[in-house]
Design a protein around this motif. Structure first.
Motif, mmCIF file in Angstrom:
data_model
loop_
_atom_site.group_PDB
_atom_site.id
_atom_site.type_symbol
_atom_site.label_atom_id
_atom_site.label_comp_id
_atom_site.label_asym_id
_atom_site.label_seq_id
_atom_site.Cartn_x
_atom_site.Cartn_y
_atom_site.Cartn_z
ATOM 1 N N GLN A 203 0.836 -1.201 0.000
ATOM 2 C CA GLN A 203 0.000 0.000 0.000
ATOM 3 C C GLN A 203 0.873 1.254 0.000
ATOM 4 O O GLN A 203 1.783 1.380 0.816
ATOM 5 N N PRO A 204 0.604 2.206 -0.897
ATOM 6 C CA PRO A 204 1.397 3.433 -0.912
ATOM 7 C C PRO A 204 1.270 4.229 0.382
ATOM 8 O O PRO A 204 0.210 4.243 1.019
ATOM 9 N N ALA A 205 2.341 4.887 0.746
ATOM 10 C CA ALA A 205 2.303 5.854 1.837
ATOM 11 C C ALA A 205 1.594 7.114 1.348
ATOM 12 O O ALA A 205 1.279 7.254 0.156
ATOM 13 N N ASP A 206 1.352 8.045 2.237
ATOM 14 C CA ASP A 206 0.641 9.293 1.902
ATOM 15 C C ASP A 206 1.594 10.249 1.200
ATOM 16 O O ASP A 206 2.168 11.153 1.806
ATOM 17 N N MET A 207 1.766 10.063 -0.117
ATOM 18 C CA MET A 207 2.819 10.774 -0.834
ATOM 19 C C MET A 207 2.552 12.267 -0.999
ATOM 20 O O MET A 207 3.497 13.056 -1.060
ATOM 21 N N ASP A 208 1.294 12.690 -1.072
ATOM 22 C CA ASP A 208 1.033 14.132 -1.148
ATOM 23 C C ASP A 208 1.591 14.844 0.078
ATOM 24 O O ASP A 208 2.305 15.848 -0.030
ATOM 25 N N CYS B 103 10.013 0.848 -2.525
ATOM 26 C CA CYS B 103 8.920 0.158 -3.217
ATOM 27 C C CYS B 103 9.119 -1.352 -3.238
ATOM 28 O O CYS B 103 8.569 -2.046 -4.109
ATOM 29 N N ALA B 104 9.896 -1.877 -2.309
ATOM 30 C CA ALA B 104 10.254 -3.297 -2.332
ATOM 31 C C ALA B 104 9.039 -4.213 -2.340
ATOM 32 O O ALA B 104 9.102 -5.328 -2.861
ATOM 33 N N GLN B 105 7.911 -3.736 -1.775
ATOM 34 C CA GLN B 105 6.713 -4.576 -1.684
ATOM 35 C C GLN B 105 5.559 -4.011 -2.509
ATOM 36 O O GLN B 105 4.417 -4.441 -2.347
ATOM 37 N N ALA B 106 5.840 -3.066 -3.387
ATOM 38 C CA ALA B 106 4.746 -2.292 -3.987
ATOM 39 C C ALA B 106 4.828 -2.165 -5.500
ATOM 40 O O ALA B 106 4.464 -1.144 -6.062
ATOM 41 N N GLY C 87 -7.756 6.809 -2.479
ATOM 42 C CA GLY C 87 -6.793 7.221 -3.484
ATOM 43 C C GLY C 87 -5.566 6.336 -3.587
ATOM 44 O O GLY C 87 -4.668 6.619 -4.388
ATOM 45 N N ARG C 88 -5.525 5.274 -2.819
ATOM 46 C CA ARG C 88 -4.361 4.389 -2.848
ATOM 47 C C ARG C 88 -4.744 3.019 -3.420
ATOM 48 O O ARG C 88 -5.770 2.460 -3.056
ATOM 49 N N THR C 89 -3.905 2.517 -4.315
ATOM 50 C CA THR C 89 -4.121 1.198 -4.911
ATOM 51 C C THR C 89 -3.167 0.207 -4.265
ATOM 52 O O THR C 89 -1.960 0.279 -4.466
ATOM 53 N N HIS C 90 -3.719 -0.688 -3.489
ATOM 54 C CA HIS C 90 -2.954 -1.700 -2.745
ATOM 55 C C HIS C 90 -2.682 -2.874 -3.677
ATOM 56 O O HIS C 90 -3.592 -3.345 -4.372
#
Length: 365
Positions: free
Chosen positions: A136-141, A158-161, A278-281
Motif C-alpha cells: 500500500q502506498p504511503a501518503d505521498m502528497d 517500493c520493495a513490496q509495492a 486514493g491508494r491502490t494496494h
C-alpha cells in the motif's frame, strides 16, 4: 487441503516454458554478468513503472545504499524513515553514513505518519524514506509537501509495492529515486537475489550505475570508488519473462484480497487491511490484526495454513538500535501492531477453496 503462504513452484509451472527458455538463452549466449539481458530488463522495467531510468543491482538492500550514496549522504546527516519495515530500510541509512530517525506509523495503513515526519525534522535532516509497506502506498502528497517545504530528498522504498498507485500515479515516481526488490517471494520475483533503483534524473542514474559497477561505466575506467552490486544475466532474463504477467498477477492478488475482506470483515477482533482513499494496494502481503495473534497463528498452522509475521519487532525496538534507547510511547502504533499483525496466505494463484478454508478456520477460532 494445505494452504501454503506462497507457492513459487506453482507460479513456475504455469510459465515453465518461458522461464526455461529464458535460462537456456542466457546459457547459450554466455551472458552471465551484465550484457543484453540485463539491459533489456532495465528498459522494460523502467517502462513498466513509468520512469526514465532503471539501474539494476544485486538486491533491494543495495538499491537503498546506492540511492543514498548517489545523493551524497554524509556523516552527521539524519534520514527519517518508518518504525515499521524490514531492517534493510534503516540499516542502509546507517551504512550510507547517516543517522536513522524513526517515525511512527499512522495507525491504520501501516505506513509512515506524515505528522510524525514533520515533528522529527532537525537542521541535520537531509531526506525521507517512506516505505509502501505490504503493497500500500504511503501518503505521498503529504510527504512530498513536507519534503519540498524543508528542501529534503525523498527515496521511495517500493520493495513490496510493484505497480501500486497513489491517486493514479505509480509509486516510485514521486521522489528523487525509488528502490525495488525482486526477492523470489515479491510480486515480481527473481529466482535469486535481485534489485533495482529507478529515477527520472539522468545524472543521478549515471552516478548510481557507476557506484554499482566498481565506480565506472566502462571496465577498467574507475572514476569513483564504487561497490560490486550487479544484477546477473540469468535473473534479468527470468524477470523479463515474468514482467508481462505482473499486471495480471497483481489483479489476481487484489481479487483474492476482496475475498478475504468479505469473509473476515465481520469476524470479531479481526481487523482486515485498511486501504486509504486514493491508494491502490497490490497486496504483496495480506496482513490482519488480532489481539490474540500468536494463538490464532498456532491454530491456523496446526490446521495446515501457513502464516507469517511481518514484522514481529518494530525497528526501534530491535537490539540493533538499542543504542538509541527508544521507548514504546514514542511509537505507539508500531509498538501495538508488532504484537497483533499476522500475514495470511497470499499469492496470485491462490484458489477460492484455499481462501475459504483460511476464513473458516479464522471464524472457528
Amino acid at each position: 487441503m494445505p494452504v501454503p503462504f506462497a507457492d513459487l513452484q506453482l507460479q513456475y509451472q504455469n510459465i515453465k516454458s518461458e522461464i526455461d527458455g529464458a535460462i537456456a538463452s542466457v546459457i547459450g549466449d554466455n551472458a552471465f554478468i551484465r550484457g543484453p539481458y540485463v539491459e533489456a530488463f532495465e528498459r522494460e522495467f523502467a517502462a513498466a513503472v513509468d520512469v526514465k531510468h532503471c539501474v539494476s543491482c544485486a538486491n533491494g538492500t543495495d538499491a537503498l545504499y546506492l540511492a543514498m550514496a548517489a545523493l551524497k549522504v554524509r556523516p552527521g546527516d539524519e534520514v527519517i524513515t518508518t518504525a515499521h519495515s524490514w531492517i534493510s530500510t534503516s540499516a542502509m541509512i546507517t551504512h550510507a553514513g547517516a543517522t536513522v530517525v524513526f517515525c511512527d506509523t499512522d495507525g491504520a495503513t501501516f505506513t509512515i505518519d506524515p505528522a510524525a515526519i514533520e515533528a522529527a525534522i532537525t537542521p541535520r535532516t537531509v531526506g525521507i524514506i517512506p516505505v509502501h509497506l505490504y503493497g500500500q502506498p504511503a501518503d505521498m502528497d503529504a510527504i512530498m509537501m513536507i519534503a519540498n517545504k524543508h528542501k529534503l530528498w525523498v527515496i521511495e522504498d517500493c520493495a513490496q509495492a510493484h505497480l501500486a498507485r497513489y491517486k493514479g500515479q505509480q509509486v516510485g515516481t514521486f521522489g528523487a529515486a525509488a528502490t525495488y526488490s525482486f526477492y523470489p517471494g515479491k510480486n515480481l520475483g527473481a529466482m535469486g537475489d535481485a534489485g533495482a533503483v529507478v529515477t527520472n534524473d539522468a545524472a543521478l542514474a549515471e552516478h548510481m550505475t557507476m557506484l554499482a559497477r566498481h565506480g565506472g561505466l566502462v571496465k577498467h575506467q574507475h572514476h569513483i570508488e564504487g561497490i560490486n552490486s550487479r544484477l546477473d544475466g540469468m535473473q534479468a532474463a527470468i524477470l523479463s519473462a515474468k514482467l508481462p504477467h505482473l499486471a495480471g498477477w497483481t489483479k489476481a492478488r487484489q481479487n483474492a484480497a476482496e475475498v478475504y475482506d468479505a469473509g473476515l470483515n465481520q469476524i470479531e477482533n479481526v481487523i482486515v487491511p485498511q486501504v486509504a482513499p486514493g491508494r491502490t494496494h497490490v497486496y504483496h502481503l495480506y496482513t490482519i490484526r488480532h489481539p490474540r495473534r500468536d494463538a490464532l497463528a498456532a491454530h491456523l498452522n496446526a490446521n495446515g495454513v501457513q502464516t507469517a509475521i511481518n514484522y514481529p519487532t518494530a525497528l526501534p525496538f530491535l537490539a540493533a538500535y538499542a543504542r538509541f534507547g527508544h521507548r514504546p510511547e514514542q511509537f505507539p502504533n508500531a509498538h501495538r501492531d508488532q504484537g497483533r499483525i499476522l500475514s495470511l496466505p497470499m499469492f496470485a494463484e491462490i484458489t477460492r477453496a484455499q481462501q475459504d478454508k483460511v476464513v473458516d478456520l479464522v471464524r472457528k477460532f
